[in-house]
Write an enzyme that holds these catalytic residues in place. Structure first.
Site, mmCIF file in Angstrom:
data_model
loop_
_atom_site.group_PDB
_atom_site.id
_atom_site.type_symbol
_atom_site.label_atom_id
_atom_site.label_comp_id
_atom_site.label_asym_id
_atom_site.label_seq_id
_atom_site.Cartn_x
_atom_site.Cartn_y
_atom_site.Cartn_z
ATOM 1 N N ARG A 46 0.547 -1.090 -0.059
ATOM 2 C CA ARG A 46 0.225 0.124 -0.184
ATOM 3 C C ARG A 46 0.932 0.695 -0.055
ATOM 4 N NH1 ARG A 46 -1.219 1.972 4.135
ATOM 5 N NH2 ARG A 46 -2.156 -0.474 5.632
ATOM 6 N N TYR A 98 -15.643 18.461 -14.575
ATOM 7 C CA TYR A 98 -16.061 16.566 -14.506
ATOM 8 C C TYR A 98 -17.476 16.395 -14.097
ATOM 9 C CZ TYR A 98 -15.701 11.746 -14.233
ATOM 10 O OH TYR A 98 -15.597 10.387 -14.286
ATOM 11 N N ASP A 170 -7.272 20.638 -13.308
ATOM 12 C CA ASP A 170 -7.287 18.421 -13.437
ATOM 13 C C ASP A 170 -6.286 18.123 -15.405
ATOM 14 O OD1 ASP A 170 -8.362 16.153 -14.934
ATOM 15 O OD2 ASP A 170 -9.988 16.600 -13.649
ATOM 16 N N LYS A 195 -8.056 7.599 -19.259
ATOM 17 C CA LYS A 195 -8.217 7.890 -20.016
ATOM 18 C C LYS A 195 -6.868 8.450 -21.274
ATOM 19 C CE LYS A 195 -11.729 9.204 -18.088
ATOM 20 N NZ LYS A 195 -11.607 10.185 -17.501
HETATM 21 C C1 PLP Z 1 -12.630 10.748 -15.866
HETATM 22 C C2 PLP Z 1 -12.271 11.630 -15.478
HETATM 23 C C3 PLP Z 1 -12.322 12.599 -13.838
HETATM 24 C C4 PLP Z 1 -12.204 10.899 -12.930
HETATM 25 O O1 PLP Z 1 -11.460 10.154 -13.653
HETATM 26 P P1 PLP Z 1 -11.735 8.176 -12.550
HETATM 27 O O2 PLP Z 1 -10.523 7.430 -13.571
HETATM 28 O O3 PLP Z 1 -12.426 8.059 -13.979
HETATM 29 O O4 PLP Z 1 -12.222 8.212 -11.358
HETATM 30 C C5 PLP Z 1 -11.354 12.997 -13.294
HETATM 31 N N1 PLP Z 1 -11.157 14.467 -14.530
HETATM 32 C C6 PLP Z 1 -11.815 13.995 -15.781
HETATM 33 C C7 PLP Z 1 -11.140 15.985 -16.653
HETATM 34 C C8 PLP Z 1 -12.274 12.706 -16.340
HETATM 35 O O5 PLP Z 1 -12.311 12.609 -17.298
#
Ligand code: PLP
Length: 379
Positions: A46, A98, A170, A195
């Site tokens: 962890r 998001y 982000d 992504k």
């Molecule tokens: C998908 C996404 C998230 C969340 O991420 P997960 O891996 O699905 O938990 C946060 N910010 C953006 C811009 C995203 O596209």
């Protein structure tokens, strides 16, 4: 070192015990100690795992940071950032956010006495109106989802610095191939690695990247204490994905441009949202802070009828109708009935989220095929 070389080499070393060029999957929870406390830097997975360490180093290098921290999802990474705060603290966040981020802020952390302001940051000066002595964090997402708004990261960093706030960006939609927020003054870069970074729609993972040692220590403490860490097999897949990030992104951008231009010229399309167009309201900022404009595109059909959008989405063959984005395969979605269905129609429309708005994540297939597909679907 240039970006492509970095994507392949930076932060990653051949395995010290065998010379394996690819980081092995250290599928282990614990590590043997020679004598109590006398270990090789690894005690429990962890806290640390060698596969994860290599991935964290690679991410730090790509974002021009010093420290990377990986989490079991993008949401777990966001969760860790907000845990830096205490009751009474305030966060200023972009309003075009998001959905999952909006949900964790309002449905989880608001209950712990943290206050969130959701505001338009199209003009970054707007932020200052909401700063007070309790403000601790500035939360920026650029480009935004699904309207592809652009927020001025340098401008946000100047405000953060002036008022002693931490700026979080982000960077999921852009990836470090397009922009490196730490270079523009951000304190924390956050990623949904699920992504573009992973890029193959086969892993859910998140990350934080920072330069500052003290901030890293605090976040590493939270990472270990809360325990939302990814397993070594997923870290291996992410490392593999990162090695082609520059190749994939280059093609995403090329295809994105071709598809955006095709749609813009289509007689049945009312409006196309893509930061690469000169008439995009913040095109100048996009141009100054991004290396290219990415493969995310949204568009609205003439007449703005939901049933017309549904027809297009049912007809496409190469664009798979699915949540998520950033994989090698093209995806399409309908925010009004999918990701943003929980928002009342009135509010949706006010925010510019029309009934017929279609969001595309343009993949790395041949652009000609993708355009042919849209042609037969839109008619
Ligand atoms: C998908 C996404 C998230 C969340 O991420 P997960 O891996 O699905 O938990 C946060 N910010 C953006 C811009 C995203 O596209």
């Amino acid at each position: 070192m240039k970006f492509g070389t970095k994507a392949i080499h930076a932060g990653v070393e051949p395995d010290p015990t065998t010379g394996a060029i690819m980081t092995p999957i250290y599928q282990t929870s614990t590590y043997v100690q020679r004598s109590p406390g006398d270990h090789k830097g690894y005690e429990y997975s962890r806290t640390h795992n060698p596969t994860r360490t290599q991935l964290q180093n690679a991410l730090a290098a790509l974002e021009n940071g010093k420290h990377g921290l990986c989490f079991a999802s993008g949401m777990a990474a966001i969760d860790a950032v907000v845990k830096l705060l205490s009751p009474g603290d305030e966060v200023i966040s972009t309003n075009d956010l998001y959905g999952g981020t909006y949900r964790i802020f309002t449905k989880i952390f608001q209950n712990y006495g943290i206050k969130f302001h959701f505001i338009s940051m199209a003009d970054i000066a707007n932020v200052e109106k909401y700063v007070n002595e309790n403000t601790k964090l500035l939360w920026v997402e650029t480009p935004t989802n699904p309207l592809l708004n652009i927020i001025d990261i340098k401008g946000a960093a100047a405000i953060a610095k002036k008022h002693n706030l931490k700026l979080v960006v982000d960077n999921t939609f852009s990836t470090p191939y397009l922009q490196t927020p730490l270079d523009l003054g951000a304190d924390i870069v956050m990623h949904s690695l699920t992504k573009y970074m992973g890029g193959h729609s086969d892993v859910v993972m998140g990350a934080l990247i920072v330069k500052d040692d003290e901030l890293h220590e605090k976040l590493a403490f939270i990472q270990n204490a809360s325990g939302g860490t990814p397993g070594p097999q997923d870290c291996f897949l992410l490392l593999r994905g990162l090695k082609t990030l520059h190749l994939r992104m280059q093609r995403h951008c090329e295809n994105g441009r071709k598809v955006a231009e095709y749609l813009k010229a289509h007689p049945k399309v009312e409006k196309v949202f893509w930061p690469g167009f000169e008439d995009h309201n913040n095109h100048a900022i996009a141009k100054s802070q991004m290396n290219d404009f990415g493969g995310m595109i949204s568009f609205v059909l003439k007449g703005d009828k939901m049933e017309d959008a549904v027809k297009v989405l049912e007809k496409v063959k190469y664009f798979a109708l699915a949540e998520s984005l950033g994989g090698v395969e093209s995806l399409c979605g309908h925010p009004a009935s999918m990701t943003h269905a929980s928002i009342p129609r009135e509010e949706r429309l006010k925010a510019g989220l029309s009934d017929s708005l279609i969001r595309l994540s343009v993949g790395v297939e041949d652009a000609e095929d993708l355009i042919e597909d849209l042609k037969q679907a839109i008619g």
